[in-house]
Design a protein around this motif. Sequence first.
Motif, PDB file in Angstrom:
ATOM      1  N   LYS A 251     -32.951  32.264 -51.677  1.00  0.00           N
ATOM      2  CA  LYS A 251     -31.680  32.268 -50.946  1.00  0.00           C
ATOM      3  C   LYS A 251     -31.819  32.993 -49.608  1.00  0.00           C
ATOM      4  CE  LYS A 251     -28.342  31.519 -54.528  1.00  0.00           C
ATOM      5  NZ  LYS A 251     -26.985  31.765 -54.955  1.00  0.00           N
ATOM      6  N   GLU A 252     -32.558  34.090 -49.599  1.00  0.00           N
ATOM      7  CA  GLU A 252     -32.803  34.807 -48.350  1.00  0.00           C
ATOM      8  C   GLU A 252     -33.583  33.927 -47.385  1.00  0.00           C
ATOM      9  OE1 GLU A 252     -34.632  38.615 -48.906  1.00  0.00           O
ATOM     10  OE2 GLU A 252     -33.135  39.226 -50.376  1.00  0.00           O
ATOM     11  N   ASN A 253     -34.571  33.222 -47.920  1.00  0.00           N
ATOM     12  CA  ASN A 253     -35.396  32.317 -47.120  1.00  0.00           C
ATOM     13  C   ASN A 253     -34.536  31.195 -46.520  1.00  0.00           C
ATOM     14  OD1 ASN A 253     -37.968  31.855 -46.151  1.00  0.00           O
ATOM     15  ND2 ASN A 253     -38.528  30.481 -47.813  1.00  0.00           N
ATOM     16  N   ALA A 254     -33.673  30.614 -47.351  1.00  0.00           N
ATOM     17  CA  ALA A 254     -32.807  29.529 -46.889  1.00  0.00           C
ATOM     18  C   ALA A 254     -31.807  30.034 -45.854  1.00  0.00           C
ATOM     19  CB  ALA A 254     -32.075  28.903 -48.078  1.00  0.00           C
ATOM     20  N   LYS A 255     -31.277  31.231 -46.043  1.00  0.00           N
ATOM     21  CA  LYS A 255     -30.328  31.800 -45.096  1.00  0.00           C
ATOM     22  C   LYS A 255     -30.994  32.068 -43.747  1.00  0.00           C
ATOM     23  CE  LYS A 255     -26.685  35.218 -44.918  1.00  0.00           C
ATOM     24  NZ  LYS A 255     -25.984  36.288 -45.609  1.00  0.00           N
ATOM     25  N   ALA A 256     -32.193  32.611 -43.760  1.00  0.00           N
ATOM     26  CA  ALA A 256     -32.936  32.869 -42.524  1.00  0.00           C
ATOM     27  C   ALA A 256     -33.282  31.556 -41.820  1.00  0.00           C
ATOM     28  CB  ALA A 256     -34.204  33.666 -42.828  1.00  0.00           C
ATOM     29  N   TYR A 257     -33.661  30.557 -42.607  1.00  0.00           N
ATOM     30  CA  TYR A 257     -33.974  29.232 -42.064  1.00  0.00           C
ATOM     31  C   TYR A 257     -32.756  28.646 -41.361  1.00  0.00           C
ATOM     32  CZ  TYR A 257     -35.044  24.212 -42.155  1.00  0.00           C
ATOM     33  OH  TYR A 257     -35.239  22.895 -41.810  1.00  0.00           O
ATOM     34  N   TRP A 258     -31.603  28.691 -42.018  1.00  0.00           N
ATOM     35  CA  TRP A 258     -30.382  28.120 -41.455  1.00  0.00           C
ATOM     36  C   TRP A 258     -29.944  28.885 -40.205  1.00  0.00           C
ATOM     37  CZ3 TRP A 258     -28.375  23.713 -41.236  1.00  0.00           C
ATOM     38  CH2 TRP A 258     -27.055  23.525 -40.869  1.00  0.00           C
ATOM     39  N   LYS A 259     -30.081  30.189 -40.228  1.00  0.00           N
ATOM     40  CA  LYS A 259     -29.705  31.009 -39.073  1.00  0.00           C
ATOM     41  C   LYS A 259     -30.563  30.652 -37.860  1.00  0.00           C
ATOM     42  CE  LYS A 259     -28.941  35.765 -37.693  1.00  0.00           C
ATOM     43  NZ  LYS A 259     -28.963  37.168 -38.084  1.00  0.00           N
ATOM     44  N   GLU A 260     -31.854  30.506 -38.075  1.00  0.00           N
ATOM     45  CA  GLU A 260     -32.759  30.140 -36.980  1.00  0.00           C
ATOM     46  C   GLU A 260     -32.478  28.716 -36.493  1.00  0.00           C
ATOM     47  OE1 GLU A 260     -37.476  30.782 -35.978  1.00  0.00           O
ATOM     48  OE2 GLU A 260     -36.639  31.570 -37.841  1.00  0.00           O
ATOM     49  N   ASN A 261     -32.169  27.820 -37.410  1.00  0.00           N
ATOM     50  CA  ASN A 261     -31.820  26.443 -37.064  1.00  0.00           C
ATOM     51  C   ASN A 261     -30.571  26.416 -36.186  1.00  0.00           C
ATOM     52  OD1 ASN A 261     -31.484  23.673 -36.970  1.00  0.00           O
ATOM     53  ND2 ASN A 261     -30.708  23.520 -39.037  1.00  0.00           N
ATOM     54  N   LEU A 262     -29.545  27.160 -36.548  1.00  0.00           N
ATOM     55  CA  LEU A 262     -28.322  27.224 -35.748  1.00  0.00           C
ATOM     56  C   LEU A 262     -28.571  27.826 -34.371  1.00  0.00           C
ATOM     57  CD1 LEU A 262     -25.631  28.258 -38.372  1.00  0.00           C
ATOM     58  CD2 LEU A 262     -25.985  26.021 -37.314  1.00  0.00           C
ATOM     59  N   ARG A 263     -29.455  28.781 -34.299  1.00  0.00           N
ATOM     60  CA  ARG A 263     -29.803  29.362 -32.995  1.00  0.00           C
ATOM     61  C   ARG A 263     -30.449  28.315 -32.098  1.00  0.00           C
ATOM     62  NH1 ARG A 263     -34.415  33.621 -32.329  1.00  0.00           N
ATOM     63  NH2 ARG A 263     -35.401  31.656 -32.585  1.00  0.00           N
ATOM     64  N   TYR A 264     -31.382  27.535 -32.653  1.00  0.00           N
ATOM     65  CA  TYR A 264     -32.013  26.457 -31.877  1.00  0.00           C
ATOM     66  C   TYR A 264     -30.972  25.444 -31.415  1.00  0.00           C
ATOM     67  CZ  TYR A 264     -36.708  27.903 -33.415  1.00  0.00           C
ATOM     68  OH  TYR A 264     -37.869  28.581 -33.648  1.00  0.00           O
ATOM     69  N   LEU A 265     -30.094  25.043 -32.335  1.00  0.00           N
ATOM     70  CA  LEU A 265     -29.053  24.069 -31.984  1.00  0.00           C
ATOM     71  C   LEU A 265     -28.158  24.585 -30.868  1.00  0.00           C
ATOM     72  CD1 LEU A 265     -27.921  22.689 -35.445  1.00  0.00           C
ATOM     73  CD2 LEU A 265     -28.920  21.400 -33.573  1.00  0.00           C
ATOM     74  N   THR A 266     -27.754  25.829 -30.960  1.00  0.00           N
ATOM     75  CA  THR A 266     -26.887  26.414 -29.938  1.00  0.00           C
ATOM     76  C   THR A 266     -27.565  26.419 -28.575  1.00  0.00           C
ATOM     77  OG1 THR A 266     -25.842  27.803 -31.612  1.00  0.00           O
ATOM     78  CG2 THR A 266     -25.575  28.466 -29.310  1.00  0.00           C
ATOM     79  N   ILE A 267     -28.802  26.853 -28.522  1.00  0.00           N
ATOM     80  CA  ILE A 267     -29.538  26.899 -27.251  1.00  0.00           C
ATOM     81  C   ILE A 267     -29.677  25.504 -26.659  1.00  0.00           C
ATOM     82  CG2 ILE A 267     -31.803  27.366 -26.225  1.00  0.00           C
ATOM     83  CD1 ILE A 267     -32.006  29.730 -28.253  1.00  0.00           C
ATOM     84  N   LEU A 268     -30.065  24.532 -27.472  1.00  0.00           N
ATOM     85  CA  LEU A 268     -30.274  23.177 -26.972  1.00  0.00           C
ATOM     86  C   LEU A 268     -28.962  22.527 -26.532  1.00  0.00           C
ATOM     87  CD1 LEU A 268     -32.957  21.936 -29.511  1.00  0.00           C
ATOM     88  CD2 LEU A 268     -33.315  22.686 -27.155  1.00  0.00           C
ATOM     89  N   LEU A 269     -27.888  22.768 -27.254  1.00  0.00           N
ATOM     90  CA  LEU A 269     -26.592  22.208 -26.857  1.00  0.00           C
ATOM     91  C   LEU A 269     -26.063  22.859 -25.579  1.00  0.00           C
ATOM     92  CD1 LEU A 269     -24.837  21.709 -30.290  1.00  0.00           C
ATOM     93  CD2 LEU A 269     -25.660  19.942 -28.720  1.00  0.00           C
ATOM     94  N   VAL A 270     -26.332  24.136 -25.390  1.00  0.00           N
ATOM     95  CA  VAL A 270     -25.940  24.798 -24.145  1.00  0.00           C
ATOM     96  C   VAL A 270     -26.703  24.204 -22.970  1.00  0.00           C
ATOM     97  CG1 VAL A 270     -26.075  26.987 -22.871  1.00  0.00           C
ATOM     98  CG2 VAL A 270     -25.114  26.942 -25.171  1.00  0.00           C
TER      99      VAL A 270
END
Length: 89
Positions: free
Chosen positions: A5-24
Amino acid sequence: MSKDKENAKAYWKENLRYLTILLVIWFVVSYVLGILFREELNQFKLGGFKLGFWFAQQGSIYVFCILIFVYVRLMNKLDKKYGYEEKED
């Protein structure tokens, strides 16, 4: 919390960071450069067209396509980092 669960949470957090940067980046290219700074950019030419017009008509599309490939590459690295990569038979 379990390791998975910690691994999945860290994965999702990093994924959202990438998405935010690319959408900006896409927003800046398509809206800010193509619409808000159109007049300032129209002082320059690219391929015979005013740069503001070019960003509004072509540039945002090209940047979007490039961002898709960047996202795929980032996600492949992220999948490998967290052990979610696809296994080949």
